[in-house]
Structures are given as structure tokens and as C-alpha cells.
Design a protein around this motif. Structure first.
Motif, PDB file in Angstrom:
ATOM      1  N   SER A 170      -3.896  -4.860   5.308  1.00 55.61           N
ATOM      2  CA  SER A 170      -4.977  -3.753   5.531  1.00 55.61           C
ATOM      3  C   SER A 170      -6.088  -4.015   5.297  1.00 55.61           C
TER       4      SER A 170
ATOM      5  N   GLY B 269       1.073  -1.190   0.478  1.00 55.72           N
ATOM      6  CA  GLY B 269      -0.298  -0.372  -0.260  1.00 55.72           C
ATOM      7  C   GLY B 269       0.690   1.219  -0.215  1.00 55.72           C
TER       8      GLY B 269
ATOM      9  N   ALA C  57      -7.709   4.441  -6.291  1.00 56.04           N
ATOM     10  CA  ALA C  57      -7.491   3.195  -6.434  1.00 56.04           C
ATOM     11  C   ALA C  57      -5.697   2.460  -6.902  1.00 56.04           C
TER      12      ALA C  57
ATOM     13  N   SER D 182     -10.441   7.165  -8.640  1.00 58.13           N
ATOM     14  CA  SER D 182     -10.745   7.083  -7.056  1.00 58.13           C
ATOM     15  C   SER D 182      -9.994   6.990  -6.376  1.00 58.13           C
TER      16      SER D 182
ATOM     17  N   GLN E 184      -9.825  -3.688   3.311  1.00 57.42           N
ATOM     18  CA  GLN E 184      -9.739  -2.738   2.396  1.00 57.42           C
ATOM     19  C   GLN E 184     -10.229  -3.967   1.534  1.00 57.42           C
TER      20      GLN E 184
ATOM     21  N   ARG F 229     -15.963  -0.409  -7.133  1.00 61.99           N
ATOM     22  CA  ARG F 229     -15.868   0.290  -5.865  1.00 61.99           C
ATOM     23  C   ARG F 229     -14.733  -1.173  -5.313  1.00 61.99           C
TER      24      ARG F 229
ATOM     25  N   ARG G 245      -1.642  -7.195   0.676  1.00 60.80           N
ATOM     26  CA  ARG G 245      -2.831  -6.116   1.015  1.00 60.80           C
ATOM     27  C   ARG G 245      -3.980  -6.494   1.637  1.00 60.80           C
TER      28      ARG G 245
ATOM     29  N   ASP H 210     -10.455  -0.794  -3.527  1.00 64.23           N
ATOM     30  CA  ASP H 210      -8.863  -0.646  -3.484  1.00 64.23           C
ATOM     31  C   ASP H 210      -7.985  -0.701  -3.502  1.00 64.23           C
TER      32      ASP H 210
END
Length: 501
Positions: free
Chosen positions: A209, A176, A278, A276, A212, A244, A205, A246
Motif C-alpha cells: 500500500s 492490511g 488505523a 481513525s 498509505q 495522521r 504494508r 495508517d
């Protein structure tokens, strides 16, 4: 060999010749490895890993599918491959059956076929990593998720000169990092570790996270979901799942070639995700510019990010892969034995995995004890490094073309009388490879090189053998002669398969 058959479910088991558990495991490992090479990792994972079991005895292979639908799909699409692999591992008299558990078969025969026709087409649906559609309560109980655990890890990736840049970029996205490229496009030949990288960055990832939203799919799955959404009138839901996020990771992007509508949807998806903030990670067998019939706007988006190639693993990377994989299987290879396997498998990581699996099975079957040296490797694996890429005859003309291209010399220079160092090595390579890969005699090879006598060709072949044994390099500090021969051997064998005769 008897044709593959559908085993009728029965509570009684057919008796087979007794076989030790160790030998049965060795047979099964060899069968699975050969089947992966035959149908590809993706399709094997999809149809033979999750809910399907493979069991071998001395004279039969038993494939037990999770349900009748999977059994029918396997029979329809993999019948000939299963026949061939069974004959190769167990002999031409062996049989292969595909069955389902008794309980599944009973359910299938008693359930009304009111909804038997699937709403989607028959294309396989791969299990992906999709945090966006997971139940939040389930995600809270298991932050990483069961799907994450099936993905490969970046920590297990063997780094070398051929993949160092792609690995570094994958780490940035997985961590990230703000410096990570907005779009990472990894390309290279089949079996060089591209899927390992994209799965590894997704897993990294997801672990670091857990809140996410990460979506990992193949381009084939993207296409199937898009077609189903258009047909069902659920495009809005499809777009929410894909946009939608990440991190969006898509494998085998070249699959979208010549699919105009799907490419248009994919372009809008990339634009929406890019706005966005991402990240997007993509994998393809080809550079974006070389994918035929591809939307130029998509190509432009790919090129705006970071495009990096993963080359075939160099010898040092291959040796490390052999060492790591052999240790995982409990094989004790000497340094020379590791180098022997690495020299046989120059094309891809999958070749190395297949060779180690076969070696482990054959060691078990032969009862080999102690360290495994190059002699044992050669005895057990035989000519697999030549025959695995195909059995089409090798033409002298193709050897000349391949050597000229690799050494960057012209055909006129090769056939002339010049004594430039690269030209001399090129002639030696032709002589050595022609003797190894063809049945031509020295006089015939000499004529192909424009020589009246064969003594010079014989001397050139001996010179190259001395260079290989001395681990010498081209021009003193260039490419290893041994590695050069291994790579040329692979290219020539693959080229002969692509254009036989």
C-alpha cells in the motif's frame, strides 16, 4: 593494549603488515559480530552501519566515521567496548583508531561554529520509516522508498512453535487485513525476533500500500522528538506526524517506563489513531502488566488489543536458522554440525547469528575445506556457549533451583527418596549439569542432593547421558531431554552472571 585514539587526518597512509583480502574480511566480520553482541543491534546499526566503515589488518582496527560529530560520539560512548573487542579479535598489542575522512575533517576545522550546538539533545536519532514526512514527488518516483529497503522482510522470518502466533498477527497487519487487531503488542526476551516482525510488517504494508502513511520509530526516538517539540514549541507538527498515519509501529516500548509526560502524550496518540481506524504495532521486552512505573491507562489500551509473546526459538527453529544463515555465508555444515551450533545457541537468534559469523571467520582463517561437522564446530568455537553469557562461577544451589523450577518439582521432592519419573530425571539433570558447569566432585554433588554415597549420583549422570544420546523425551512424549539440558545450561549461566558469588 594501547588506548583507543583519534587518528589525525593525513593524506599519507601508515604502512601495515601485509594481509590477504580474505583474512582481512574474516577479521572484519568477526569484529563487527562481536561489537554487535557487545553494544546491541540498535546502537550498532545507528553508529556503525550508515556512513561508518570498519577495516581490520593484522595489528589494527580502523574505524572511519562519517563526520567529526559521529567520531566524537563513538569515542565518548564506545571507547572501552572498541578496546575490548580489538583485543579479543587481534590480540592485546593491537590498536584501534577512530578517524574521519580528510575532507570531512577539513570542513569541520574551517566551518565557523555558529550553529555547532544541536537543537536536540545528544541522544541518537535512528533512521525510521516515515512516509508522512517524505516529499510526495520523491515518493512518486520511488514508491517503496529507500528507507523501506533497509527494513527486514517477513518472508525471511523463520517460523516455529515459539513465534507462530506473533508471525500470523504480523502478517495480518502487513497485509492490511480487516481482521488485523487494532493494537498488536509483541513481547519477549531480547534477540528472539520481535524487531524483525515489526519491521517486516511495516515493510510489507509499505510495499503493498505505497500510498498509505506508515511511521516506524523506537520509543527512544519518540521520546526525543517529543522533548524537542516541547522545547521548540512545535507540538502541533509533532502530533500531525504521529497521528495522521495508517500504521504506527513503535519498538522498545518499555523505554517509556518512568517517563510520565511522554507516556501521557503517547496515550493521547494511541487514542487519536484508534479513533481513525488505523493500526498500531508495539514491541517490548516485557508484558504490559510487568513494565514498572507504567501508566495504567496505557496498559489497559495495550491489553484491549492482541498481546502475544515470542518465546526463545525451539530446537527445530534454531536448526533451520543455522541452516539458512550458514548457506548465506557459504558454509557447508553437515546435519550434525547444524545441530551442534543449534545446541550451543539456545538463548536467542542473535546468539546464532554471532556464532555463524564467528564460525565463518574462523573457517576462513584456518583454511578449513569441505563439510563442517560437529568436531570442527567444537574445535573452532570452543567454549563460547558457556563463556558468552559470562564467566561468573556457577553455584550448586543455583543449579538445584533452576532444575526444580523447570521440572516443576519441589526442593523437598528433589532431595527426598521419591521415585516419580520427573523427580528422577530432575536428579539426573542436577548431576549432569553440576559436573559440566562446576568443578565439584561426585561426592560433593551427592552431599548437595542429600545422599551419603556418590554412586547413585554417578549413575544418574550416566543415565542422563544415555537419554541425550538416544534423543529421548521426558515421560516418553514430553520435552526433548537434549533441549531441556541446553535450555537449563543457558538459564543457569545467565543467572550466575546476574548474581555472581
Amino acid at each position: 593494549m594501547s588506548p583507543i585514539s583519534i587518528a589525525q587526518p593525513s593524506a599519507a597512509q601508515v604502512s601495515v603488515a601485509p594481509i590477504s583480502p580474505a583474512r582481512a574480511r574474516a577479521y572484519t566480520d568477526a569484529f563487527r559480530s562481536r561489537l554487535v553482541e557487545t553494544i546491541g543491534v540498535y546502537r550498532f546499526d545507528l553508529w556503525f552501519e550508515h556512513g561508518t566503515s570498519i577495516t581490520l589488518s593484522s595489528q589494527s582496527a580502523e574505524i572511519q566515521a562519517a563526520n567529526p560529530y559521529a567520531r566524537d560520539w563513538i569515542l565518548k560512548n564506545f571507547r572501552s567496548q572498541l578496546d575490548a573487542v580489538t583485543a579479543e579479535i587481534l590480540g592485546v598489542d593491537a590498536t584501534c583508531t577512530v578517524s574521519v575522512p580528510v575532507r570531512e575533517a577539513a570542513v569541520a576545522t574551517t566551518t565557523p561554529r555558529v550553529t555547532a550546538r544541536p537543537e536536540r539533545n545528544d541522544a541518537p536519532q535512528a533512521p525510521g520509516l516515515d512516509s508522512a514526512t517524505d516529499d510526495p514527488r520523491r515518493r512518486q518516483q520511488s514508491p517503496r522508498g529507500a528507507r523501506t529497503q533497509t527494513l527486514r522482510r517477513l518472508e525471511d522470518f523463520v517460523v516455529g512453535e515459539s513465534n507462530r502466533l506473533a508471525f500470523a498477527a504480523s502478517n495480518q497487519i502487513g497485509d492490511g487485513s480487516p481482521e488485523a487487531p487494532p493494537i498488536l503488542f509483541i513481547h519477549g526476551e531480547c534477540g528472539v525476533g520481535k524487531t524483525h516482525l515489526i519491521q517486516g510488517l511495516c515493510r510489507r504494508r509499505a510495499e503493498r500500500s505505497p500510498r498509505q502513511v506508515i511511521k516506524y520509530v523506537t520509543a527512544e526516538q519518540f521520546t526525543n522528538e517529543y522533548i524537542a517539540a516541547v522545547r521548540d514549541g512545535s507540538l502541533d507538527e509533532f502530533r500531525k506526524r504521529l497521528r495522521r498515519v495508517d500504521l504506527l509501529a513503535i519498538d522498545d516500548v518499555h523505554f517509556l517506563a518512568n517517563k510520565t509526560a511522554t507516556q501521557a502524550e503517547f496515550l493521547h496518540t494511541i487514542d487519536a489513531i484508534d479513533l481513525s481506524g488505523a493500526r498500531i504495532a508495539l514491541v517490548s521486552d516485557e508484558h504490559p502488566r510487568h513494565i514498572r512505573r507504567f501508566n495504567q491507562s496505557l496498559v489497559s489500551r495495550f491489553l484491549s488489543g492482541m498481546v502475544v509473546k515470542v518465546d526463545r526459538p525451539d530446537r527445530g527453529t534454531r536448526v533451520e536458522l543455522v541452516r539458512r544463515l550458514s548457506r548465506e555465508r557459504g558454509l557447508d555444515l553437515t546435519t550434525a554440525g547444524e545441530d551442534s551450533v543449534a545446541g550451543r545457541c539456545t538463548g536467542s537468534i542473535r546468539e546464532i547469528e554471532g556464532a555463524i559469523t564467528r564460525l565463518g571467520a574462523l573457517v576462513e582463517l584456518d583454511g578449513v575445506r569441505g563439510q563442517i561437522g560437529p568436531g570442527t564446530v567444537e574445535r573452532l568455537l570452543g567454549d563460547d556457549h558457556v563463556t558468552s553469557t559470562g564467566c561468573a562461577p556457577v553455584r550448586l544451589g543455583h543449579i538445584l533451583e533452576s532444575v526444580c523450577e523447570r521440572m516443576r518439582v519441589t526442593r523437598e521432592e528433589l532431595l527426598g527418596s521419591g521415585r516419580h519419573a520427573r523427580t528422577v530425571v530432575a536428579r539426573s539433570l542436577v548431576a549432569h549439569l553440576a559436573r559440566e558447569l562446576t568443578t565439584h566432585s561426585y561426592p560433593e554433588i551427592a552431599r548437595s542432593l542429600g545422599r551419603d554415597t556418590h554412586s547413585a549420583v554417578h549413575t544418574a549422570a550416566k543415565r542422563l547421558r544415555l537419554m541425550i544420546d538416544g534423543d529421548m523425551r521426558v515421560n516418553g512424549d514430553g520435552e526433548s531431554v537434549r533441549e531441556l539440558v541446553d535450555q537449563l545450561r543457558h538459564d543457569i549461566a545467565r543467572g550466575s552472571r546476574a548474581r555472581p558469588g
